[in-house]
Design a protein around this motif. Structure first.
Motif, PDB file in Angstrom:
ATOM      1  N   ARG A   1       7.224  43.811 148.459  1.00  0.00           N
ATOM      2  CA  ARG A   1       8.229  44.877 148.473  1.00  0.00           C
ATOM      3  C   ARG A   1       9.088  44.877 147.212  1.00  0.00           C
ATOM      4  N   ASN A   2       8.771  43.958 146.290  1.00  0.00           N
ATOM      5  CA  ASN A   2       9.474  43.862 145.016  1.00  0.00           C
ATOM      6  C   ASN A   2      10.986  43.750 145.231  1.00  0.00           C
ATOM      7  N   ILE A   3      11.371  42.805 146.075  1.00  0.00           N
ATOM      8  CA  ILE A   3      12.780  42.598 146.373  1.00  0.00           C
ATOM      9  C   ILE A   3      13.162  41.171 145.999  1.00  0.00           C
ATOM     10  N   SER A   4      14.262  41.030 145.290  1.00  0.00           N
ATOM     11  CA  SER A   4      14.721  39.713 144.856  1.00  0.00           C
ATOM     12  C   SER A   4      15.477  39.020 145.983  1.00  0.00           C
ATOM     13  N   ILE A   5      15.660  37.737 145.808  1.00  0.00           N
ATOM     14  CA  ILE A   5      16.404  36.984 146.810  1.00  0.00           C
ATOM     15  C   ILE A   5      17.864  37.451 146.850  1.00  0.00           C
ATOM     16  N   ASN A   6      18.387  37.874 145.705  1.00  0.00           N
ATOM     17  CA  ASN A   6      19.761  38.381 145.671  1.00  0.00           C
ATOM     18  C   ASN A   6      19.889  39.669 146.464  1.00  0.00           C
ATOM     19  N   LYS A   7      18.941  40.564 146.278  1.00  0.00           N
ATOM     20  CA  LYS A   7      18.982  41.840 146.994  1.00  0.00           C
ATOM     21  C   LYS A   7      18.781  41.624 148.495  1.00  0.00           C
ATOM     22  N   LEU A   8      17.842  40.746 148.853  1.00  0.00           N
ATOM     23  CA  LEU A   8      17.607  40.454 150.263  1.00  0.00           C
ATOM     24  C   LEU A   8      18.833  39.789 150.883  1.00  0.00           C
ATOM     25  N   SER A   9      19.470  38.924 150.147  1.00  0.00           N
ATOM     26  CA  SER A   9      20.688  38.265 150.607  1.00  0.00           C
ATOM     27  C   SER A   9      21.759  39.310 150.941  1.00  0.00           C
ATOM     28  N   PHE A  10      21.883  40.311 150.097  1.00  0.00           N
ATOM     29  CA  PHE A  10      22.858  41.381 150.326  1.00  0.00           C
ATOM     30  C   PHE A  10      22.464  42.231 151.540  1.00  0.00           C
ATOM     31  N   ARG A  11      21.196  42.663 151.586  1.00  0.00           N
ATOM     32  CA  ARG A  11      20.733  43.533 152.678  1.00  0.00           C
ATOM     33  C   ARG A  11      20.791  42.849 154.042  1.00  0.00           C
ATOM     34  N   ALA A  12      20.411  41.571 154.086  1.00  0.00           N
ATOM     35  CA  ALA A  12      20.355  40.845 155.352  1.00  0.00           C
ATOM     36  C   ALA A  12      21.678  40.156 155.684  1.00  0.00           C
ATOM     37  N   GLU A  13      22.619  40.232 154.744  1.00  0.00           N
ATOM     38  CA  GLU A  13      23.920  39.579 154.911  1.00  0.00           C
ATOM     39  C   GLU A  13      23.740  38.093 155.224  1.00  0.00           C
TER      40      GLU A  13
ATOM     41  N   LEU B   1       6.041  30.966 157.845  1.00  0.00           N
ATOM     42  CA  LEU B   1       6.782  32.170 157.475  1.00  0.00           C
ATOM     43  C   LEU B   1       6.183  32.778 156.215  1.00  0.00           C
ATOM     44  N   HIS B   2       6.080  34.077 156.203  1.00  0.00           N
ATOM     45  CA  HIS B   2       5.540  34.785 155.036  1.00  0.00           C
ATOM     46  C   HIS B   2       6.636  35.536 154.289  1.00  0.00           C
ATOM     47  N   LEU B   3       7.823  34.977 154.266  1.00  0.00           N
ATOM     48  CA  LEU B   3       8.953  35.660 153.653  1.00  0.00           C
ATOM     49  C   LEU B   3       8.748  35.879 152.158  1.00  0.00           C
ATOM     50  N   GLU B   4       8.356  34.843 151.471  1.00  0.00           N
ATOM     51  CA  GLU B   4       8.176  34.959 150.015  1.00  0.00           C
ATOM     52  C   GLU B   4       7.124  36.018 149.667  1.00  0.00           C
ATOM     53  N   GLU B   5       6.026  36.053 150.416  1.00  0.00           N
ATOM     54  CA  GLU B   5       4.979  37.038 150.174  1.00  0.00           C
ATOM     55  C   GLU B   5       5.484  38.465 150.436  1.00  0.00           C
ATOM     56  N   LEU B   6       6.241  38.636 151.508  1.00  0.00           N
ATOM     57  CA  LEU B   6       6.791  39.959 151.822  1.00  0.00           C
ATOM     58  C   LEU B   6       7.775  40.416 150.752  1.00  0.00           C
ATOM     59  N   MET B   7       8.562  39.494 150.247  1.00  0.00           N
ATOM     60  CA  MET B   7       9.502  39.841 149.178  1.00  0.00           C
ATOM     61  C   MET B   7       8.753  40.307 147.928  1.00  0.00           C
ATOM     62  N   LYS B   8       7.673  39.617 147.595  1.00  0.00           N
ATOM     63  CA  LYS B   8       6.883  40.019 146.424  1.00  0.00           C
ATOM     64  C   LYS B   8       6.227  41.374 146.646  1.00  0.00           C
TER      65      LYS B   8
ATOM     66  N   ALA C   1      15.928  44.076 157.067  1.00  0.00           N
ATOM     67  CA  ALA C   1      16.097  44.197 155.618  1.00  0.00           C
ATOM     68  C   ALA C   1      14.783  44.455 154.892  1.00  0.00           C
ATOM     69  N   LEU C   2      13.672  43.921 155.425  1.00  0.00           N
ATOM     70  CA  LEU C   2      12.369  44.096 154.786  1.00  0.00           C
ATOM     71  C   LEU C   2      11.553  45.232 155.390  1.00  0.00           C
ATOM     72  N   ASN C   3      12.116  45.852 156.436  1.00  0.00           N
ATOM     73  CA  ASN C   3      11.433  46.953 157.120  1.00  0.00           C
ATOM     74  C   ASN C   3      10.026  46.515 157.546  1.00  0.00           C
ATOM     75  N   CYS C   4       9.986  45.408 158.305  1.00  0.00           N
ATOM     76  CA  CYS C   4       8.709  44.873 158.756  1.00  0.00           C
ATOM     77  C   CYS C   4       8.812  44.469 160.218  1.00  0.00           C
ATOM     78  N   ASP C   5       7.683  44.126 160.804  1.00  0.00           N
ATOM     79  CA  ASP C   5       7.647  43.625 162.170  1.00  0.00           C
ATOM     80  C   ASP C   5       7.618  42.103 162.140  1.00  0.00           C
ATOM     81  N   LEU C   6       7.918  41.519 163.276  1.00  0.00           N
ATOM     82  CA  LEU C   6       7.946  40.066 163.374  1.00  0.00           C
ATOM     83  C   LEU C   6       6.578  39.454 163.057  1.00  0.00           C
ATOM     84  N   HIS C   7       5.511  40.116 163.487  1.00  0.00           N
ATOM     85  CA  HIS C   7       4.175  39.552 163.209  1.00  0.00           C
ATOM     86  C   HIS C   7       3.832  39.598 161.720  1.00  0.00           C
ATOM     87  N   ASP C   8       4.529  40.429 160.926  1.00  0.00           N
ATOM     88  CA  ASP C   8       4.337  40.425 159.471  1.00  0.00           C
ATOM     89  C   ASP C   8       4.989  39.194 158.856  1.00  0.00           C
TER      90      ASP C   8
END
Length: 76
Positions: free
Chosen positions: A20-32, A11-18, A60-67
């Motif tokens: 897109r400059n999104i924190s885990i708190n913000k992603l937690s809120f957006r992705a519920e 999984l490239h979640l951490e890289e995608l968060m960096k 929440a990250l506005n990405c595709d599954l292959h990303d």
């Protein structure tokens, strides 16, 4: 038979968060989702992928599954 004989999924979640400059708190809120669950996904510390979770993350990250996912073939 060892599952690693078939390769692994990374999984490239951490890289995608960096990116897109999104924190885990913000992603937690957006992705519920709970932060503890997101942390496990960030560390690739999960046993089974949940399609609903992957959908939430892609939305929440506005990405595709292959990303988000990468198949790493086994080393022979």
């Amino acid at each position: 038979m060892n599952d690693l004989e078939f390769g692994t999924i990374r999984l490239h979640l951490e890289e995608l968060m960096k990116e897109r400059n999104i924190s885990i708190n913000k992603l937690s809120f957006r992705a519920e989702m709970q932060r503890t669950q997101l942390k496990k996904y960030c560390k690739n510390d999960i046993q089974r992928l949940d399609i609903a979770v992957l959908s939430r993350l892609c939305y929440a990250l506005n990405c595709d599954l292959h990303d988000l996912l990468e198949y790493i073939p086994p080393h022979k």
